[in-house]
Motif scaffolding. Structure first.
Motif, PDB file in Angstrom:
ATOM      1  N   THR A 102       0.822  -1.207   0.000  1.00  0.00           N
ATOM      2  CA  THR A 102       0.000   0.000   0.000  1.00  0.00           C
ATOM      3  C   THR A 102       0.856   1.258   0.000  1.00  0.00           C
ATOM      4  OG1 THR A 102      -1.632  -1.228   1.260  1.00  0.00           O
ATOM      5  CG2 THR A 102      -1.920   1.144   1.141  1.00  0.00           C
TER       6      THR A 102
ATOM      7  N   ARG B 172      -6.011   6.055   0.853  1.00  0.00           N
ATOM      8  CA  ARG B 172      -5.857   6.819  -0.392  1.00  0.00           C
ATOM      9  C   ARG B 172      -4.526   7.561  -0.387  1.00  0.00           C
ATOM     10  NH1 ARG B 172     -10.705  10.094   0.166  1.00  0.00           N
ATOM     11  NH2 ARG B 172      -9.608  11.818   1.114  1.00  0.00           N
TER      12      ARG B 172
ATOM     13  N   ARG C  89      -1.519   5.182  -0.848  1.00  0.00           N
ATOM     14  CA  ARG C  89      -1.389   4.692  -2.229  1.00  0.00           C
ATOM     15  C   ARG C  89      -0.920   5.799  -3.157  1.00  0.00           C
ATOM     16  NH1 ARG C  89      -6.781   2.757  -3.709  1.00  0.00           N
ATOM     17  NH2 ARG C  89      -5.847   1.591  -5.410  1.00  0.00           N
TER      18      ARG C  89
ATOM     19  N   ARG D 180       2.771   5.904  -2.769  1.00  0.00           N
ATOM     20  CA  ARG D 180       3.400   4.803  -3.493  1.00  0.00           C
ATOM     21  C   ARG D 180       3.450   5.085  -4.989  1.00  0.00           C
ATOM     22  NH1 ARG D 180      -0.437  -0.040  -3.976  1.00  0.00           N
ATOM     23  NH2 ARG D 180      -1.410   1.447  -5.362  1.00  0.00           N
ATOM     24  N   ASP D 181       2.349   5.560  -5.538  1.00  0.00           N
ATOM     25  CA  ASP D 181       2.285   5.729  -6.991  1.00  0.00           C
ATOM     26  C   ASP D 181       3.180   6.862  -7.481  1.00  0.00           C
ATOM     27  OD1 ASP D 181       0.600   3.644  -7.231  1.00  0.00           O
ATOM     28  OD2 ASP D 181      -1.129   4.774  -7.953  1.00  0.00           O
TER      29      ASP D 181
ATOM     30  N   GLY E 264      -0.496  -5.158  -1.269  1.00  0.00           N
ATOM     31  CA  GLY E 264      -1.484  -4.241  -0.701  1.00  0.00           C
ATOM     32  C   GLY E 264      -2.832  -4.888  -0.462  1.00  0.00           C
TER      33      GLY E 264
ATOM     34  N   THR F 258      -3.153  -6.543  -7.179  1.00  0.00           N
ATOM     35  CA  THR F 258      -2.645  -5.453  -6.349  1.00  0.00           C
ATOM     36  C   THR F 258      -3.753  -4.435  -6.118  1.00  0.00           C
ATOM     37  OG1 THR F 258      -1.843  -4.521  -8.386  1.00  0.00           O
ATOM     38  CG2 THR F 258      -0.266  -5.660  -7.041  1.00  0.00           C
TER      39      THR F 258
ATOM     40  N   ASN G   5      -2.640   3.920  -9.930  1.00  0.00           N
ATOM     41  CA  ASN G   5      -3.507   2.854  -9.436  1.00  0.00           C
ATOM     42  C   ASN G   5      -4.701   3.385  -8.646  1.00  0.00           C
ATOM     43  OD1 ASN G   5      -2.080   0.206 -10.120  1.00  0.00           O
ATOM     44  ND2 ASN G   5      -0.441   1.458  -9.301  1.00  0.00           N
ATOM     45  N   LEU G   6      -4.802   4.702  -8.536  1.00  0.00           N
ATOM     46  CA  LEU G   6      -5.959   5.283  -7.849  1.00  0.00           C
ATOM     47  C   LEU G   6      -7.056   5.590  -8.869  1.00  0.00           C
ATOM     48  CD1 LEU G   6      -4.078   5.477  -5.425  1.00  0.00           C
ATOM     49  CD2 LEU G   6      -4.875   7.799  -5.047  1.00  0.00           C
TER      50      LEU G   6
END
Lengths: 607, 280
Positions: free
Chosen positions: A355, A487, A490, A493-494, A558, A606, B93-94
């Protein structure tokens, strides 16, 4: 004075051996931007091939070295061709994990072929020693120095003056451009793996001769030492790797002289962490400093997660709770209890690695903290376990977050190395802090679990307790993930740059993720301690960390349900099939490799 | 006129190259200023310096009366500065909705109590327990997210639950702008918002930016499509080799010989300029 010279000679010799490893790692990092965790395995293979040649073929040393060189070069090429080339274009973390899988497989193959027991590696060098200023240098010392300097010189000539050397340097600087200029990048990679692995194998042979001792477990430490030397010199920097190795060898040697051998690795890892944090480019890091991570979403494989309907999840939970009523076999229940304990760890790791994107290779360190906290509280202070287990969770949460905090500024591969080192440091501190932890003796006589005076002893009751904790942790984690907190993690992470630009303080959220995850891991370690009744600094070793990572990848990074599923599959099934430990780890390695290659998003996808 | 953003003597060197050289710029409340110039002129570097992703070697940046030069990007964002990125940096990925909600992060207050020391733990507890105030805040932000996404017609609303990595390039740019708007910025920095868009899409984007401007939003725009720059801008600032070579009203800048020289070599600006090929 004489001992000072001896320690210096010893440090330089060890440094030379590290250099042979580190140079290979640096070359590989240069062309493929990858820290090769399988490097230590090749080193071990080199030692064993040398042993086999000397023992069975009675080869003289030059021939032995030639055999090791060629065989390890071939192993290196095979690693590149089979393990890594198919992963081009996949998520950046994939090749790194693949090398871990490869190292699992190679180490276990060595162990299955040659058995786990250590062997002597004789050498036929003459026995004289030259005296200098009170100390002395032997033939083997000179040979190692000669091989180290010779290899460095040859490498320099190769990189500087040959056409293939140009191609290697061009690929290291800009892979895409080299490709467009007609450089056969695959051939370059293959060559580099061959050279690096050949040098690594020679290094293993020399180490075996130096200590007159080889065993299959030497590979992991070798990889780590090579990485430390590289980080000191600047990751991917060949001359830096040599200087870093010599420095590391000397520091270790002097450190041992001052404090004793159990401190040897502590020096290496503390040095690693200090460098990563304060000098991440190393002493000589310039151009080939670690590159920033790629943009958006490349860290994990994008996928559509498999969503099970809520009633199905509750039905499975109900079935799990009802299971002991139907099947009472203690063996089955104990196996599944182990799976639940592993699931607590996997839940924690999937939050951090999946995550929040902070891959942790040192997660077993959290287990160790939790286990020691609860064990010492019960043994030394006679505290009841219903109190010490949550306390161990909180202590792990606080201590774990504190330990990792300085590493939060690191990204991608470097945080993986840092967490690995932190995990090792935890184990080494436990080993050396005797007044608190009883050092190498470990803690004995840890009382069994009990709640308000009622001892939880029956397999059934332990099973239910652990399952209940897993379900509770999973529910809390799921709820957090659906909040702004999930949220935000993540988003970090992104793309952490974009996240910061939108007001997200990275440290705060990473720390919260580690604090929550640390609690679950600490509880898992604490319960384990009470079930085992004995723990020492090796109960939770790096293999546990890597196993947890495999579970998380198997389940889907995650993914909460996936983490539990991964734990059941990897902790439960091998046990039920009654596989021996060697085969089990071999299977973990193969599972990891197959997953990365064919289903990087894991079973459940994922999130 | 009060200046919302004032930059003085901004300088950034990379090795031997000076990417931004002694750059001055002031943007007034409600103004739309465009930053143009050839590739490598230092436009994006300036954005990085203003938004805190990079530290200036010299110079001052004052935003809303506060000096922000060298401050961390998260702190600058909290002051009300939102930016988009040249190559698009959505959270892959959101979902589209979550991407925009992250934009509103600095505005979360019910769930982020300003308690000393235990604030972060309080935040975790509130995220878990979700008392009414937290729920209401989240619902209000979700409603607002929909309103923001509705600005893009039916480009994004039907894709509310889609992960951002599945979107077209143009839609990712839109998500980025929506995310920036969710911050309720006092100033919006747009880095080539129409890159990779075809003429129809560019037209839509131009209309949207015009609407944002007329709603009173202060905007600093980097853009290569000069028709758009000329139509939208109150003022245009031209960078070349890191230095400002011209600044003024659009019609004055387009006639400035130094600009023509630097920017296009010889031909006129904004005239008979071939439209880029539409990108599928």
């Amino acid at each position: 004075m004489s001992s000072f010279i001896d320690y210096t000679v010893n440090g330089l010799v060890i440094g030379n051996i590290y250099a042979l490893l580190a140079v290979g790692l640096a070359l590989i990092f240069g062309v493929s931007n990858l820290i090769n965790f399988a490097h230590g395995s090749v080193y071990t293979i080199g030692a064993y091939i040398g042993w086999a040649a000397i023992t069975f073929l009675h080869t003289p040393l030059p021939v032995t070295m030639a055999i090791v060189f060629v065989a390890c070069a071939l192993v290196g090429m095979a690693i590149e061709r089979i393990g890594l080339r198919p992963l081009q274009g996949s998520a950046r973390i994939a090749p790194l994990l693949a090398t871990i899988g490869i190292s699992f497989v190679l180490d276990q193959v060595v162990q299955l072929v040659f058995s786990a027991s250590p062997r002597a590696l004789p050498n036929d060098l003459p026995d004289w020693r030259i005296d200098i200023g009170g100390g002395s240098i032997g033939a083997l010392d000179l040979l190692i120095a000669g091989v180290g300097v010779g290899a460095a010189a040859l490498l320099f000539v190769f990189l500087r003056f040959t056409k293939l050397g140009f191609a290697v340097r061009a690929t290291a600087q800009d892979r895409e451009a080299a490709l467009q200029m007609g450089v056969n990048v695959n051939a370059v990679n293959s060559t580099v793996f061959a050279i690096a692995s050949a040098l690594g194998g020679i290094s293993g042979l020399l180490v075996g001769m130096y200590y007159n001792h080889i065993d299959p477990a030497m590979s992991f430490q070798a990889t780590l030492k090579g990485i430390v030397a590289q980080v000191i010199g600047g990751v991917g920097n060949v001359p830096g790797a040599i200087v870093g190795s010599l420095l590391l060898g000397l520091i270790e040697s002097y450190g041992i002289a001052l404090l004793g051998t159990t401190y040897r690795n502590l020096f290496a890892f503390v040095l690693l962490i200090l460098f990563l944090i304060w000098m991440p480019n190393g002493l000589f890091g310039g151009r080939s400093a670690p590159q920033s991570e790629p943009l958006t979403g490349a860290f994990i494989a994008p996928s559509k997660p498999l969503r099970l309907p809520r009633w199905a999840l509750w039905a499975m939970t109900g079935a799990a709770f009802a299971l002991p009523l139907v099947f009472g076999a203690p063996y089955l229940l104990q196996t599944l209890t182990n799976a639940w304990l592993a699931a607590m760890l996997a839940l924690s790791l999937t939050l951090m690695a999946g995550t929040a994107g902070q891959i942790s290779f040192g997660h077993a360190g959290l287990l160790a903290i939790g286990a020691y906290a609860s064990a010492l509280l019960t043994v030394d202070l006679n505290a009841p376990t219903w109190l010490t287990i949550p306390a161990a969770g909180l202590i792990t949460s606080a201590l774990g977050t504190l330990l990792i905090f300085p590493a939060f500024r690191l990204r991608g591969h470097t945080i993986a190395i840092a967490t690995l080192a932190i995990g090792e440091v935890v184990s080494l501190v436990i080993l050396n802090w005797e007044s608190l932890t009883r050092g190498a003796m470990g803690v004995t006589g840890i009382p069994p679990l009990s709640i308000f005076g009622h001892e939880i002893y029956a397999p059934r009751e332990v099973y239910w307790l652990c399952l209940a904790i897993v379900v509770a942790l999973a529910l809390v984690q799921t709820r957090l993930l659906t909040s702004h907190f999930g949220r935000t993690l993540r988003a970090i992470r992104d793309d952490d740059v974009a996240a910061r630009s939108y007001g997200i303080r990275l440290d705060r959220y990473k720390a919260l993720a580690f604090a929550f995850g640390g609690f679950g891991a600490g509880v898992s370690g604490a319960i384990t301690a009470h079930l085992y009744s004995y723990i020492n600094h090796q109960t939770f070793d790096s293999q546990v960390s890597l196993l947890a990572l495999t579970m998380v990848i198997l389940g889907g990074m995650g993914n909460v349900v996936g983490a539990i599923l991964g734990a059941i599959v990897l902790a439960g099934l091998p046990e039920l099939f009654r596989l021996t430990a060697e085969y089990r780890i071999l299977i973990y390695g193969i599972v990891l490799l197959l997953l990365i290659r064919f289903r990087p998003q894991g079973l459940m996808g994922t999130l | 006129m009060s200046m919302l953003l004032e930059i003085k003597g901004l300088t950034r060197r990379f090795g031997g190259v000076t990417a931004v050289k002694d750059f001055d710029l002031a943007v007034a409340e409600g103004e739309l200023v465009s930053l143009i110039g050839p590739n490598g002129a230092g436009k994006t570097t300036s954005f990085n310096l203003i938004s805190g992703l990079d530290r200036p070697d010299a110079g001052t940046i004052v935003f809303g009366g506060q000096s922000i030069g060298g401050m961390a990007p998260e702190a600058i964002a909290a002051l009300g500065l939102a930016r988009t990125f040249q190559h698009g940096r959505v959270f892959g990925n959101l979902s589209v909705e979550d991407n925009v909600l992250v934009g509103a992060h600095t505005r979360l207050s019910a769930v982020r109590p300003r308690w000393p020391v235990i604030g972060p733990l309080g935040e975790l507890a509130l995220a878990l327990l979700r008392p009414r105030a937290v729920k209401q805040e989240e619902q209000a932000l979700r409603a607002e997210t929909r309103d923001i996404l509705a600005l893009f017609g039916d480009r994004l609303i039907p894709r509310l639950d889609h992960p951002a990595y599945s979107l077209s390039y143009a839609n990712r740019r839109r998500v980025e702008i929506a995310r920036a708007l969710a911050l309720k910025p006092r100033i919006l920095l747009l880095d080539e918002p129409t890159a990779g868009m075809n003429p129809t899409e560019t037209g839509e984007m131009q209309a949207l930016i015009a609407a944002l401007k007329s709603s009173g939003l202060t905007i600093l725009l980097i853009e290569h499509k000069l028709d758009m720059v000329m139509a939208l801008s109150d003022r245009v600032c031209v960078l070349d080799n890191g230095a400002k070579i011209a600044e003024g009203a659009p019609q004055d800048v387009r006639r400035d010989p130094a600009v023509i020289e630097a920017y296009l070599g010889h031909s006129g600006i904004g005239q008979a300029r071939p439209q880029p090929e539409p990108v599928a």
